[in-house]
Design an enzyme around this catalytic site. Structure first.
Site, PDB file in Angstrom:
ATOM      1  N   SER A   1      -3.046  30.334   9.845  1.00 39.99           N
ATOM      2  CA  SER A   1      -3.194  29.017   9.459  1.00 39.99           C
ATOM      3  C   SER A   1      -3.806  28.244  10.422  1.00 39.99           C
ATOM      4  O   SER A   1      -3.795  28.702  11.509  1.00 39.99           O
ATOM      5  CB  SER A   1      -2.215  28.438   8.623  1.00 39.99           C
ATOM      6  OG  SER A   1      -1.072  28.542   9.563  1.00 39.99           O
TER       7      SER A   1
ATOM      8  N   ARG B   1       5.781   0.703  -3.058  1.00 40.01           N
ATOM      9  CA  ARG B   1       6.561   0.262  -4.403  1.00 40.01           C
ATOM     10  C   ARG B   1       6.885  -1.099  -4.112  1.00 40.01           C
ATOM     11  O   ARG B   1       7.287  -2.038  -5.189  1.00 40.01           O
ATOM     12  CB  ARG B   1       7.943   1.013  -4.553  1.00 40.01           C
ATOM     13  CG  ARG B   1       7.741   2.545  -5.420  1.00 40.01           C
ATOM     14  CD  ARG B   1       9.196   2.999  -5.334  1.00 40.01           C
ATOM     15  NE  ARG B   1       9.048   4.697  -5.240  1.00 40.01           N
ATOM     16  CZ  ARG B   1       8.295   5.369  -6.110  1.00 40.01           C
ATOM     17  NH1 ARG B   1       7.936   4.952  -7.200  1.00 40.01           N
ATOM     18  NH2 ARG B   1       8.155   6.426  -5.855  1.00 40.01           N
TER      19      ARG B   1
ATOM     20  N   CYS C   1       0.824  -1.601   5.696  1.00 38.90           N
ATOM     21  CA  CYS C   1       1.885  -1.377   4.451  1.00 38.90           C
ATOM     22  C   CYS C   1       3.251  -1.498   4.950  1.00 38.90           C
ATOM     23  O   CYS C   1       3.669  -2.906   5.033  1.00 38.90           O
ATOM     24  CB  CYS C   1       1.736   0.202   4.038  1.00 38.90           C
ATOM     25  SG  CYS C   1       2.036   0.253   2.141  1.00 38.90           S
ATOM     26  N   LEU C   2       4.098  -0.414   5.255  1.00 32.35           N
ATOM     27  CA  LEU C   2       5.481  -0.794   5.846  1.00 32.35           C
ATOM     28  C   LEU C   2       5.366  -1.824   6.875  1.00 32.35           C
ATOM     29  O   LEU C   2       5.853  -2.674   7.140  1.00 32.35           O
ATOM     30  CB  LEU C   2       6.297   0.368   6.280  1.00 32.35           C
ATOM     31  CG  LEU C   2       7.526   0.034   6.573  1.00 32.35           C
ATOM     32  CD1 LEU C   2       8.373  -0.311   5.497  1.00 32.35           C
ATOM     33  CD2 LEU C   2       8.279   1.575   7.170  1.00 32.35           C
TER      34      LEU C   2
ATOM     35  N   LYS D   1     -10.118  43.085  16.038  1.00 29.88           N
ATOM     36  CA  LYS D   1      -9.043  44.007  15.020  1.00 29.88           C
ATOM     37  C   LYS D   1      -8.545  42.846  14.101  1.00 29.88           C
ATOM     38  O   LYS D   1      -8.415  43.187  12.613  1.00 29.88           O
ATOM     39  CB  LYS D   1      -8.229  44.591  15.510  1.00 29.88           C
ATOM     40  CG  LYS D   1      -7.498  45.394  14.807  1.00 29.88           C
ATOM     41  CD  LYS D   1      -8.320  46.807  14.341  1.00 29.88           C
ATOM     42  CE  LYS D   1      -8.107  47.977  15.419  1.00 29.88           C
ATOM     43  NZ  LYS D   1      -8.926  48.974  15.524  1.00 29.88           N
ATOM     44  N   PRO D   2      -7.903  41.633  14.335  1.00 30.69           N
ATOM     45  CA  PRO D   2      -7.417  40.905  13.315  1.00 30.69           C
ATOM     46  C   PRO D   2      -8.453  40.432  12.234  1.00 30.69           C
ATOM     47  O   PRO D   2      -7.853  40.425  11.183  1.00 30.69           O
ATOM     48  CB  PRO D   2      -6.890  39.621  14.116  1.00 30.69           C
ATOM     49  CG  PRO D   2      -6.726  40.355  15.637  1.00 30.69           C
ATOM     50  CD  PRO D   2      -7.829  41.060  15.677  1.00 30.69           C
TER      51      PRO D   2
ATOM     52  N   GLN E   1       5.190  -5.170   5.783  1.00 31.15           N
ATOM     53  CA  GLN E   1       6.233  -5.641   5.248  1.00 31.15           C
ATOM     54  C   GLN E   1       7.226  -6.084   6.536  1.00 31.15           C
ATOM     55  O   GLN E   1       7.895  -6.929   6.373  1.00 31.15           O
ATOM     56  CB  GLN E   1       6.805  -4.353   4.360  1.00 31.15           C
ATOM     57  CG  GLN E   1       5.916  -4.432   3.184  1.00 31.15           C
ATOM     58  CD  GLN E   1       6.549  -3.337   2.318  1.00 31.15           C
ATOM     59  OE1 GLN E   1       7.324  -2.439   2.772  1.00 31.15           O
ATOM     60  NE2 GLN E   1       6.015  -2.753   1.179  1.00 31.15           N
TER      61      GLN E   1
ATOM     62  N   GLU F   1      -7.156   2.451   6.626  1.00 30.49           N
ATOM     63  CA  GLU F   1      -7.345   3.605   7.386  1.00 30.49           C
ATOM     64  C   GLU F   1      -8.167   4.745   6.546  1.00 30.49           C
ATOM     65  O   GLU F   1      -8.931   5.465   6.883  1.00 30.49           O
ATOM     66  CB  GLU F   1      -6.311   4.269   7.905  1.00 30.49           C
ATOM     67  CG  GLU F   1      -5.005   5.014   7.160  1.00 30.49           C
ATOM     68  CD  GLU F   1      -4.290   3.808   6.484  1.00 30.49           C
ATOM     69  OE1 GLU F   1      -4.327   2.779   6.506  1.00 30.49           O
ATOM     70  OE2 GLU F   1      -2.955   4.543   6.096  1.00 30.49           O
TER      71      GLU F   1
ATOM     72  N   HIS G   1      -3.926   0.507   2.509  1.00 31.10           N
ATOM     73  CA  HIS G   1      -4.152   1.533   3.612  1.00 31.10           C
ATOM     74  C   HIS G   1      -5.737   1.398   3.913  1.00 31.10           C
ATOM     75  O   HIS G   1      -6.315   2.297   3.273  1.00 31.10           O
ATOM     76  CB  HIS G   1      -3.593   2.988   3.244  1.00 31.10           C
ATOM     77  CG  HIS G   1      -2.233   2.892   3.249  1.00 31.10           C
ATOM     78  ND1 HIS G   1      -1.275   3.358   3.998  1.00 31.10           N
ATOM     79  CD2 HIS G   1      -1.379   2.792   2.017  1.00 31.10           C
ATOM     80  CE1 HIS G   1      -0.196   3.582   3.794  1.00 31.10           C
ATOM     81  NE2 HIS G   1      -0.047   2.889   2.363  1.00 31.10           N
TER      82      HIS G   1
ATOM     83  N   LYS H   1     -10.823  40.000  20.669  1.00 30.11           N
ATOM     84  CA  LYS H   1     -10.501  41.199  19.852  1.00 30.11           C
ATOM     85  C   LYS H   1     -10.860  41.075  18.453  1.00 30.11           C
ATOM     86  O   LYS H   1     -10.759  39.923  17.872  1.00 30.11           O
ATOM     87  CB  LYS H   1      -9.186  41.361  19.882  1.00 30.11           C
ATOM     88  CG  LYS H   1      -8.554  41.607  21.391  1.00 30.11           C
ATOM     89  CD  LYS H   1      -9.117  43.082  21.647  1.00 30.11           C
ATOM     90  CE  LYS H   1      -8.283  43.920  22.291  1.00 30.11           C
ATOM     91  NZ  LYS H   1      -9.120  45.226  22.936  1.00 30.11           N
TER      92      LYS H   1
HETATM   93  N1  GLN Z   1       8.133   1.970   1.753  1.00 30.28           N
HETATM   94  C1  GLN Z   1       7.211   0.700   1.641  1.00 30.28           C
HETATM   95  C2  GLN Z   1       6.945   0.724  -0.033  1.00 30.28           C
HETATM   96  O1  GLN Z   1       7.154   1.578  -0.698  1.00 30.28           O
HETATM   97  C3  GLN Z   1       5.886   0.907   2.426  1.00 30.28           C
HETATM   98  C4  GLN Z   1       5.114   2.215   1.828  1.00 30.28           C
HETATM   99  C5  GLN Z   1       3.865   2.623   2.904  1.00 30.28           C
HETATM  100  O2  GLN Z   1       3.994   2.242   4.100  1.00 30.28           O
HETATM  101  N2  GLN Z   1       3.057   3.322   2.582  1.00 30.28           N
HETATM  102  O3  GLN Z   1       6.578  -0.304  -0.262  1.00 30.28           O
END
Ligand code: GLN
Length: 537
Positions: free
Chosen positions: A15, A465, A384-385, A192-193, A388, A512, A510, A190
């Site tokens: 993998s 959440r 996100c977190l 063979k693999p 927060q 990103e 997010h 090699k």
């Molecule tokens: N744990 C946090 C929430 O649920 C932030 C989630 C996160 O960073 N994706 O709101």
């Protein structure tokens, strides 16, 4: 009717050979030739989706606009192709069985015994063709997760075999990705693999059309001939995939090897236009020849497995290139940040990114990192977190709200400045129940966010959440942490920014996930720009 062609990518020997990158690179070349292409990943595990997987298991969970929690390879597909993916682009064994079992409960099999063949394989084939049937794509590339020979992969390989037979050889082909290892003691590559893994594939009735061979050293013509002879392909169908300096080199390497040409020939598709890769190469050129360097601290709790932050590190690469700057990442474990160590660990950074995450492990360290960035005027990006935590830090240390916290970490927090959304309160199931996918957000004009986006209405993807608790909004804003992005439907705070700070932005979503080679994410670009400014001080 639109005649969609299918390319299957299987993997042999081990993998982690980078099937996702090969699939994405091929797709890029075909896209540059003017074909509309999409890529799909079939994952042989039993989870319905990777949303319930710990990042240590499988790396980052990537989220699409339609709110699907998916494999991180979909991130590569979007970054390479600059087109959005959806739930249909990632299917797991769990999801296949779930649909078949639901049908069985409804009595849809009319008294028949439900079996792997034909019922599971039919469902796999249906899922593969869903994308083709939209009529949007000339070519659908389907990556089969896992390694040929795994018990879990068998129904997928059987489905591929059936589809090859049903579609005909000019409409469906198989690329098998293998490893050609170098034995230092013998001084030899090699074969063979690869021979064994092709044999394994053939035992399931599938002969590969093309071999892509991962290698650390150039594969000579002799070795190509040997591989071709023993694996039953033509010599020109043996494609070398040599280790690259960056994953973004792979489309060019595949172009040099002619992978796109052999694929088109087999699918009997005409294309005169050679892939130009103009924007792509412009990005690469800047990425490889940076004029400056910045160091960003990435504060997270899964840093032992850097794949947990894949989209963030790729977004740094895109933003670095557009600033002609090398972005060096200092990986910092949030649990390692104590009041004593924080100064030392964060010293010299030009920017600090506090990463997403779940649960209370390491959050005090994240809060310390926010405080350090706020007090020392270091560009700060909270995702996100991370956003927060920036709200909690501000509430605790600027507003002096002792015990300010998130109800995720402390259910009876005295000041739950981050709180569970009402819509989440009665939810007990974990899978697929967060606030997921794309939501609109209105950006206030006089803000860092507006400067970056240059737009008052944006859409970004979510996966959480908990939310900013609007009960504290006026207090927090008055003290200087402004809500500059608001969800127009719900009034939820999506962006916070500190006034009187060079660059301090926290986002509930997010960003990103939406950064691509063609469109580096504006907030990342601006964050790196701010870090660059900081570095020159
Ligand atoms: N744990 C946090 C929430 O649920 C932030 C989630 C996160 O960073 N994706 O709101």
């Amino acid at each position: 009717m639109h005649n969609t062609k299918y390319v299957f990518v299987t993997g042999g020997v081990t993998s982690s050979l980078g099937k996702g990158i090969i699939a994405a690179s091929l797709a890029k070349l075909l896209q540059e030739r003017g074909f509309s292409v999409t890529i799909q990943k079939l994952d042989p595990y039993i989870n319905i989706d990777p949303g319930t997987l710990n990042p240590y298991e499988h790396g980052e969970c990537y989220v699409t606009d339609d709110g699907a929690e998916t494999d991180l390879d979909l991130g590569h597909y979007e970054r390479y192709l600059n087109i959005p993916t959806s739930q249909a682009n990632n299917v797991t064994t769990g999801r296949i069985y779930q649909s078949v079992i639901n049908k069985e409960r409804k009595g849809e099999f009319l008294g028949k015994t439900v079996q792997v063949i034909p019922h599971i394989t039919d469902e796999i084939k249906r899922r593969i063709q869903l994308l083709g049937e939209t009529g949007e794509y000339d070519i659908v590339i389907t990556e089969i997760g896992g390694t040929v020979g795994d018990i879990e992969s068998l129904p997928y390989v059987e489905s591929v075999r059936q589809m090859l037979w049903e579609k005909g050889e000019e409409n469906a082909i198989v690329i098998h990705l293998t490893l050609v290892p170098y034995l230092a003691a013998a001084g030899e590559l090699k074969t063979k693999p690869t021979q064994h893994s092709v044999k394994m594939l053939m035992q399931s009735g599938v002969s590969p059309d093309i071999l892509v061979c991962r290698t650390e050293h150039e594969i000579s013509d002799d070795i190509k001939r040997k591989l071709a002879l023993f694996c039953n392909v033509k010599k020109e169908d043996v494609i070398q995939s040599i280790d690259a300096e960056t994953i973004y080199d792979v489309p060019n390497l595949m172009l040099d090897e002619g992978l796109d040409e052999v694929v088109l020939k087999k699918l009997q598709l005409e294309s005169k236009q050679k892939p130009a890769l103009k924007t792509w190469n412009n990005f690469l050129q800047k990425h490889k020849n940076p004029k400056s360097e910045v160091e960003i601290g990435l504060i997270g709790k899964y840093i032992e497995l850097q794949d947990s932050y894949k989209s963030i590190t790729e977004a740094f690469i895109h933003a670095g290139s557009s600033n002609e700057t090398k972005v060096k990442v200092r990986w910092i474990h949030s649990e390692s940040l104590s009041p004593k160590s924080v100064e030392k660990k964060l010293e010299g950074l030009n920017g600090i990114l506090v990463a997403p995450g779940f649960g209370d492990r390491g959050i005090e360290g994240k809060i310390k990192a926010v405080k350090y960035a706020r007090e020392n005027n270091i560009p700060f990006f909270g995702i996100c977190l991370g956003m927060q935590m920036s709200v909690i830090e501000f509430a605790r240390n600027v507003l002096n709200l002792e015990g300010a916290s998130s109800s995720e970490m402390n259910k009876s927090a005295k000041h739950p400045v981050i709180n569970l959304m009402d819509s989440q309160k009665n939810i007990t199931e974990k899978g697929g129940t967060m606030r997921l996918g794309a939501w609109d957000c209105e950006i206030k004009k006089d803000s860092k966010a507006y400067n970056a986006y240059k737009s008052e209405l944006i859409s970004e993807r979510h996966r959480h959440r908990y939310e900013f608790n609007n009960k504290y909004l006026s207090q927090i804003e008055e003290a200087g942490l402004k809500a500059t992005g608001i969800n127009p439907k719900t009034g939820l705070v999506e962006v916070v920014e500190l006034k009187n700070h060079p660059w301090f932005v926290g986002v509930q979503y997010h960003p990103e996930y939406k950064s691509t080679v063609l469109k580096p994410h504006p907030l990342f670009v601006d964050f790196i720009k701010a870090a660059l400014k900081q570095s020159k001080k």
